[in-house]
Every structure is written in structure tokens, then in C-alpha cells.
Design a protein around this motif. Structure first.
Motif, PDB file in Angstrom:
ATOM      1  N   MET A  21       0.802  -1.208   0.000  1.00 16.20           N
ATOM      2  CA  MET A  21       0.000   0.000   0.000  1.00 16.20           C
ATOM      3  C   MET A  21       0.843   1.269   0.000  1.00 16.20           C
ATOM      4  SD  MET A  21      -2.947  -1.167   2.715  1.00 16.20           S
ATOM      5  CE  MET A  21      -3.628   0.489   2.805  1.00 16.20           C
ATOM      6  N   ILE A  23       2.619   2.380   2.578  1.00 19.34           N
ATOM      7  CA  ILE A  23       2.538   3.061   3.879  1.00 19.34           C
ATOM      8  C   ILE A  23       3.543   2.490   4.880  1.00 19.34           C
ATOM      9  CG2 ILE A  23       0.126   3.766   3.618  1.00 19.34           C
ATOM     10  CD1 ILE A  23      -0.668   1.402   5.413  1.00 19.34           C
ATOM     11  N   TYR A 186      -6.779   3.711   5.959  1.00 17.77           N
ATOM     12  CA  TYR A 186      -5.889   4.129   4.875  1.00 17.77           C
ATOM     13  C   TYR A 186      -6.523   3.742   3.531  1.00 17.77           C
ATOM     14  CZ  TYR A 186      -2.582   4.470   8.741  1.00 17.77           C
ATOM     15  OH  TYR A 186      -1.976   4.794   9.931  1.00 17.77           O
ATOM     16  N   ASN A 189      -4.929   4.671   0.092  1.00 19.79           N
ATOM     17  CA  ASN A 189      -3.783   3.805  -0.209  1.00 19.79           C
ATOM     18  C   ASN A 189      -4.234   2.393  -0.551  1.00 19.79           C
ATOM     19  OD1 ASN A 189      -2.863   5.900   2.018  1.00 19.79           O
ATOM     20  ND2 ASN A 189      -1.062   5.417   0.785  1.00 19.79           N
ATOM     21  N   LYS A 192      -5.192   2.039  -4.126  1.00 15.74           N
ATOM     22  CA  LYS A 192      -4.047   2.102  -5.033  1.00 15.74           C
ATOM     23  C   LYS A 192      -3.050   0.971  -4.785  1.00 15.74           C
ATOM     24  CE  LYS A 192      -4.261   7.164  -5.196  1.00 15.74           C
ATOM     25  NZ  LYS A 192      -3.544   8.429  -4.848  1.00 15.74           N
ATOM     26  N   GLY A 193      -3.344   0.124  -3.804  1.00 16.45           N
ATOM     27  CA  GLY A 193      -2.394  -0.904  -3.390  1.00 16.45           C
ATOM     28  C   GLY A 193      -2.056  -1.912  -4.477  1.00 16.45           C
TER      29      GLY A 193
END
Length: 235
Positions: A21, A23, A186, A189, A192-193
């Protein structure tokens, strides 16, 4: 059953999801966390603020890994009957891009020796953001449930408040706990992971969550009664 070896494997999986992700920030240790007496004491204190708990955990390395916004996750337990997972969000930065950028710069200063950890934590506490996700803890203890049936065996705690217990019908793995935190706190994210490793090749994060849920054993009736099932619970 969830063994210590499976917990370690689950922590590594949780980190891989954070990486997918975008992050992931700092990976510390894949072993089940053994929190210091100082951290346990302040975490259980009814007078300590959440900010104090968070900063002590960050300064003392009381985490398995840190996320890009300097939230951190803890995974502890020897076996299925002693599980505790926790997500400690950063109470100062929220998800503000500007604040996260400032924090990344400050961390670089620490690594270069320009400032020390004490000054770093002081500067972090000065960066304020009005909103942040709640502290989330998950625990599973059949012993506590048997001592007091009103105490759910498997349950969540939301926020800096010890007495709220939200029953869970399954025994969560570290990967499942991380996926739930990542999806709901999140989500940008998450969308878009990247694909992650599954049992039959690369799969999406949504598919990983479905698969991970199926890996979480349903509690037997002696630990999750028919009455509890008839009420509201996570399952």
C-alpha cells in the motif's frame, strides 16, 4: 490454533501488506512483542493521556513496525489464548501530507545526528492536527472469559478507553488485524495498493482480506455462547 510461529509469519504478512500500500516506514521485529514494564504501566494507567502513551511507545521502540504517518502496530502473544494486537495512530499528525513530510525530515535529522530523540519527540508533539483515527486493540483470552463470562473471549477495544469490549466471533491473525486497520484508516492507499501474494498467485487486497478472514478460526460455543451470537458482534 494460532502458534507463536504463525504469529511471526502473520507479522511479516502484515508488513508486506503495508509495503503493497506504500505506507510502510520502519520494520523493527517480527517476533511477538514483549512490552516493557514502563509501557505496560502507562498504557494501563487511567490518568495517562493517549499522547503520553503514544510518545513513550515510539521513543522506547514498543512496536513491531511503524507506518509512514508514524502510527505503529504491536503484535504480542505466545499462542491463541494470549493474543494482543494494537494499532497506535499518531495523535499529532493525522494523515496531513504536509505534517508527514515534516516528520520524515525530522527523522532524517535524527539519523544524521543533528537532533536527538528527545528533541525529535518534542517537535513531533508540536505538530498538531485536529483529527486522527482511534487507538484500536484486539485481544483474545479464553482464561479471562472463563473467569468472567461477561468478558468476551475475543474482542476489540476502540479508543483510549479500557472498558469497551466489542465481541468478535473469530480468533484474528496478525495479518487480518492489519488488513482491517489498513482498509478502514488508509482507504486511499488501499485502493491504489499493489497485488499481494496469495495461495494461488497474486491477489488484490480485498481478496487477501476475504482469504485472511477464512483463516481465522470461529470460537467454539463454550467461548462464544448462543446468546452472544444472537446479539451484535464482529464475525
Amino acid at each position: 490454533m494460532v502458534t507463536e510461529t504463525e504469529i511471526i509469519h502473520g507479522i511479516r504478512k502484515a508488513w508486506s501488506y503495508a509495503e503493497a500500500m506504500g505506507i510502510a516506514e520502519v520494520f523493527s521485529d517480527p517476533s511477538p512483542l514483549k512490552a516493557s514494564a514502563e509501557f505496560v504501566g502507562i498504557a494501563r494507567s487511567t490518568s495517562a493521556t493517549y499522547e503520553e502513551v503514544y510518545l513513550l511507545g515510539l521513543a522506547g521502540g514498543q512496536y513491531n513496525f511503524i507506518l509512514a504517518d508514524y502510527a505503529y502496530l504491536q503484535f504480542s502473544g505466545r499462542d491463541e489464548d494470549s493474543l494482543r494486537y494494537a494499532y497506535y495512530p499518531n495523535p499529532f499528525l493525522g494523515t496531513s501530507r504536509e505534517a508527514v513530510s515534516s516528520l520524515t525530515e525530522l527523522r532524517t535529522y535524527v539519523e544524521e545526528g543533528i537532533i536527538d530523540m528527545e528533541e525529535f519527540l518534542h517537535k513531533v508533539s508540536e505538530i498538531r492536527y485536529t483529527q486522527h483515527p482511534p487507538l484500536v486493540r484486539y485481544e483474545n483470552s479464553s482464561e479471562q472469559h472463563r473467569r468472567d463470562p461477561r468478558h468476551p473471549c475475543s474482542h476489540f477495544h476502540f479508543g483510549h478507553h479500557a472498558e469497551n469490549r466489542w465481541p468478535v466471533r473469530r480468533v484474528l491473525t496478525p495479518g487480518t488485524f492489519a488488513l482491517l486497520v489498513f482498509k478502514y484508516f488508509y482507504f486511499t492507499n488501499w485502493l491504489k495498493g499493489e497485488l499481494v501474494a496469495g495461495s494461488v498467485g497474486q491477489i488484490s487486497l480485498d481478496q487477501a482480506l476475504i482469504s485472511s478472514k477464512m483463516d481465522c478460526r470461529i470460537l467454539p460455543q463454550e467461548l462464544f455462547s448462543v446468546e452472544a451470537e444472537a446479539q451484535f458482534s464482529f464475525g
